[in-house]
Write an enzyme that holds these catalytic residues in place. Structure first.
Site: not given
Lengths: 708, 708
Positions: A152, A191, A447
């Site tokens: 992203t 992350g 997700e």
């Protein structure tokens, strides 16, 4: 200036929480340990026990005492220490990926290596060539490189086609040039990227010989392995404070004409010819949809834990917390003097509390049975696909999208509902529900956004309905069958005559089936006949997916508990009530749909409400047993309110003592900020014989306010 | 090791947020500034401007830059500094209580003096004798003593009669002995008590001559005015970390036989004879119910702000954030080259987003009109009571309980819904919605738990219904009137024939009225005929209050915008659409009730859904204007996503740069926790010509990954 302590000799008011929980456990109509084994199976429980004992005895990982008390700076550093320690334990005990999942679950804190294990390594395993695996996989498994998964961007989330980062192949140097053309092209949310990862899987638009082939995955080195400094051409950092997840360094990443060697493109499926830059297309890939079903089954199983854990805190605490008195049914205990006296009523005896909490408990069990069914269907489908049979895939994939959305939405709502049902004390972090909510929340967005996902589900259902009605070819499965039934029986009517008819599983299932089929029919009419746009129908599209998935969950739950081998056992009866509660409370919440369809009459809707209340009462004596059966250790829960022995008030005061502000009796900052204000009234003071200052006139001739 | 910075020359992808917001503002069908004046009135806006300029130019209070980045230790210390500074400004500018409210609103952070101002001083003003006022009030107003309000206990919240702390009058020493007999008797949750307050209003069971007179308020000194140390016999401290409110030292307090002089009992109403300990009862006090109405009107007005502020962030951001493309209505812009091209669609153009956000916007306006109506009715009722007319009081008090519950429940849900509607970025604290949610949340629990409160509302409605039906005496008011109408028209039917009939305010109001009356009738039947217990009916009781209060809100909103002087103006039309949206979206959400009553048919329910969608489309062009009208300055909002100029991505990256982890390029802790793992792979490294280490084999003959 000693730290603040509560008096050690005082106990809470009678009755004690411990006794109340013991009574609740004695009241359960089934063997709690037996149910625990039924949920998890013996092997899982043994593994959990083994891993819990490692963690609980580890000098670093056993300690959660700082979690509610410190800022991100300290928490992140401790998370780094924990990440390293976990990596060591994995090697030392040779934990399997399943073992690691259990350890992560128990440790209950996402850390900076999270995506390394869950995305970086699996992506290499799935998409790298053998050469690339040799290069990257083993160092990654030994934590000699640490990776993340960078998809992203700041301006682009769910719509992968909108990504801006480019990887342009330069035939001369035989390398890819990575570039971020705008601010919104910055990778964002990744992350482990911010301060940890040395490498990233980067999704970038592959451009060869002037042609844009869309997003492809690359392995890109970001930092010098010696110094950990970002390499020239790389801007990388942490995206800043978040609502939760402070222990993960979600990061951003920008490229300024950054050159990466040819080997970086993960080339198991798509390839670029090293010399010519010619692009070689990937084969068509239906198989990866199968994997998504597996991932989503795991998310449903995780929702189960989340729902059950939240319910465990709230149900146990509500069995102890007492307030007011139910006039029609006052709570009495035998005092130490032998005389029976009325005490306050545990809030779990109030119908509103049951109405808020027990459906959540039921949802936890519902997720359990549906998660199990999804796993079964995943394996069955894999087998079929291996034999060239793809007839299960579309339905399974569509339903799994909607189920991810439904169960995570339920789970998020449940944590917050349970927190509020704990009244004021739910707002303390020591409730164990606040940070839990903050950390779980993103599941509703990542997700697959919970709204976007449902479009996949409903698109499939609409297509199936059109085929069934037109007599065209369609896959025979659960979804098409209820549409066939619906079309065969226009103007059907729900047969319920009295409230207790709502205990018939077939009757209930038929209502849920009718509901979806009617909604699908309406939507097809809106799109195909009234020519409304897809956008105008999005609200209905969301609802259809939700309705379809609720039906699946009811169906799986009923199958799990009303099948022949369960029906007549005591435990089966207890779970049967829970299954009915799930179905009926869901139906009550959605009753507008079935009233609108005309299948259920207003009078039947009133009976439904009555039956919900009746079912709550049946569940009441088993409530603590049903949450206990999920077997969450106190180490995991880190909750004063949900502590297994019921010592709620003792734990709350212990946890208050640990508050850093209580380390001194006069707060740091007093001199600068309070003293000048308070001492400006000095002329109005008088001192008592101990030299303590009071407002003049507060003391009277009787002497002082002082300890007797 | 320089701090991380984004490239300064890059802009977000086209179109820019600024331009998008400008277009939205140009599209509004009304004058935004004009609406702002209509909402607040000119004097309020002038005051706000004046106070904003003081705060925004103050060296301490202008700075909110630490709020999302630091732990409680730093935040609390800064809150102490801000509290002192605010106290100074109040004196310096001679701010009125209304001015202080505005300052608090703009500063937007509860601090340690909060309860001093909002509870301690008002309690003295309301319940102290003249002598006590002389003693305590002026020092309190000068912050020479700092107070709090200590009512709830660790084991006892809403049920005041359950409090355990005792104040036993000792005739000999003419003093009260305060004592906490158990651990659960500890005062708990008391704002400002933990580390700040020198004094507290303490609610304790008054015992004189062996008789327990129940809870009474006392002013008790807790700390030495010289040293700030707790006095002997007092245990006081902070209750520990909370979900939000880290800047307030909510505290606990225990007494060990602690002596307090006779003057401590707030004696305007109840008294104890100094010599004999004789207890003198308070007069009957109906008047204080009037004050509660005022407090609750303010809570409703605050809900308005909360709803509007959350909507401001989400609506502005959704007008900028673009994703995917609506095939039926693609978004096009003129490129710098003059060629029109298709860009991604702003998410605000998706129906699902409108469906999630616009009802929240409508709720904000609904709270505005109902808050105003409550204020009007409060004054009218005070006047009547002064003339001995108590006929308004019961209805007003009952409705205000339910309205507090309804509007705060809505507001809490709205912040979280808006946060999620912002997708991933809503999860960043820089969204401005995370801490906002955490800090507002307790409103749903305090000043009356939102579930408990509704019992008061419904109890009154049931009583009224019984009286009306039995032809007994009842107060003539809005509530009794709709019951009269209902009973006069059994089997009435909603007259809607097509979707647009749902734009008729009278038709809508009648549905809402029928709904409540039907539910009340059912509940009375359940209690009086079927003899169900109050406890068994709690779910319905909650729903009835909710339904009644939704009716009130629709009624007030319609009155505010469809009255003669608004109807034909452009602004009236815009607000009219909002009013219809509030009513219709609420009705859709609750449509099960009216279907169950039989008043609305399934076919009408389908028309209602259509009309909701149609109304959303009408509101769409005005959405940004409608949030802008609430006029929240950026200083207040502290939000990257909701920033007034639309520079969303610029602000997000700026705020990421401020993250403390980005102050160094290699994170603190690297040496201890990452380096040992990464460097254990050293034997597999090769160095490039710049001395940078890579995995052996990553570099190829082409050379290096490096900046070109």
């Amino acid at each position: 200036m000693a730290p603040t302590q509560f008096p050690r000799h005082l106990k809470p008011i009678e009755p004690q929480g411990q006794e109340l929980l013991q009574q609740e456990r004695a009241n359960a109509s089934f063997d709690i340990k037996h149910l625990t084994e039924k949920i998890y199976g013996k092997p899982y429980l043994d593994t959990k026990k083994r891993i819990l004992s490692v963690l609980a005895n580890d000098p670093i990982l056993s300690d959660k005492s700082h979690r509610y008390y410190t800022g991100r700076n300290i928490r992140f550093k401790k998370a780094m220490a924990a990440a390293k320690r976990m990596a060591e334990l994995i090697k030392e005990h040779q934990w399997t990926p399943e073992d690691v999942n259990i350890a992560d679950l128990l440790f209950d804190e996402a850390g900076p290596f999270r995506l390394h294990r869950s995305m970086f390594i699996p992506t290499i395993e799935g998409q790298a060539t053998e050469e690339q695996k040799r290069l990257f996989l083993e160092p990654a498994q030994r934590y000699e490189i640490i990776g993340c998964y960078a998809q992203t961007e700041l301006g682009h989330g769910s719509n992968v086609r909108g990504l801006e980062t480019t990887a342009t192949y330069d035939n001369n140097s035989q390398s890819f040039i990575f570039h971020s053309p705008t601010l919104t092209a910055s990778k964002w949310w990744i992350g482990g990227l911010g301060k940890t990862a040395t490498h990233a899987v980067v999704m970038a638009r592959l451009i060869t010989n002037g042609k844009d082939h869309g997003p492809h995955p690359f392995i890109v080195q970001l930092r010098d392995l010696v110094s950990h400094e970002p390499l020239p051409g790389i801007t990388v950092g942490d995206i800043g404070p978040k609502f939760g997840f402070g222990t993960v360094d979600n990061g951003f990443l920008m490229f300024d004409q950054y050159r990466v060697p040819h080997v970086a493109l993960l080339a198991r499926f798509s390839q670029v010819d090293k010399a010519t830059g010619e692009y070689i297309k990937p084969p068509n890939d239906k198989l990866s949809y199968g994997t998504m079903v597996f991932v989503r089954a795991n998310i449903v199983m995780e929702s189960r834990y989340v729902l059950a854990r939240a319910a465990t805190v709230a149900v146990r605490y509500s069995a102890i917390r007492s307030q007011g008195s139910d006039a029609a049914n006052p709570k009495k205990i035998a005092g130490t003097d032998g005389v029976t006296k009325v005490v306050e009523t545990p809030v779990l005896d109030y119908m509103m509390q049951q109405y808020r909490l027990f459906p959540i408990l039921a949802q936890a069990y519902a997720c359990h049975f549906t998660g199990e069914a999804m796993h079964r269907m995943y394996y069955e489908n894999q087998e079929r696909m291996a034999n060239g049979d793809f007839s299960y895939l579309a339905d399974l994939h569509a339903s799994s999208s909607g189920l991810k959305s439904l169960t995570t939405t339920m789970a998020v709502a449940a944590i917050e509902e349970c927190r509020r049902a704990c009244g004021g004390h739910g707002y303390l972090l020591s409730s164990g529900l606040g940070q839990f909510y903050q950390d779980y929340l993103p599941k509703a967005t990542w997700e697959g956004d919970n709204y976007l996902l449902t479009q996949q589900t409903t698109r499939y259902l609409l297509k199936t309905f059109r085929s069934v009605r037109a007599g065209k070819k369609y896959d025979r499965n659960f979804s098409s069958q209820y549409m066939v039934d619906y079309l065969a029986q226009p103007k059907a009517q729900c047969p319920v005559k009295e409230a207790s008819d709502f205990t018939n599983p077939e009757t209930i299932l038929t209502i849920f089936k009718y509901r979806v089929a009617f909604m699908v029919e309406q939507a097809v009419h809106g799109l195909d006949v009234e020519k409304r746009t897809w956008n105008d129908m999005l609200v209905e599209i969301y609802r259809i997916s939700r309705a379809h998935c609720q039906l699946i969950m009811v169906s799986n739950f009923f199958q799990g508990v009303f099948s022949a081998d369960n029906q007549n056992k005591v435990m089966g009866v207890a779970l049967g009530d829970v299954a009915l509660l799930y179905a009926l409370s869901t139906l009550e919440q959605e009753v507008a749909d079935v009233l609108t369809s005309g299948y259920v009459t207003p009078a039947q809707a009133l009976l439904l409400k009555q039956q919900v209340i009746a079912t709550l009462k049946k569940v009441r004596p088993n409530a603590v047993g049903l949450v206990d059966a999920f077997d969450f250790p106190d180490y995991l829960m880190n909750s004063a309110l949900g502590e297994s022995q019921g010592k709620v008030y003792e734990r709350l005061t212990e946890m208050a003592e640990r508050e850093p502000l209580n380390h001194t009796s006069v707060v740091d900052g007093y001199e600068d900020y309070y003293r000048p204000l308070i001492h400006s009234g000095k002329q109005n003071w008088e001192l008592d014989s101990n030299g303590v200052a009071h407002l003049r006139g507060y003391l009277d001739k009787a002497g002082l306010p002082a300890k007797l």
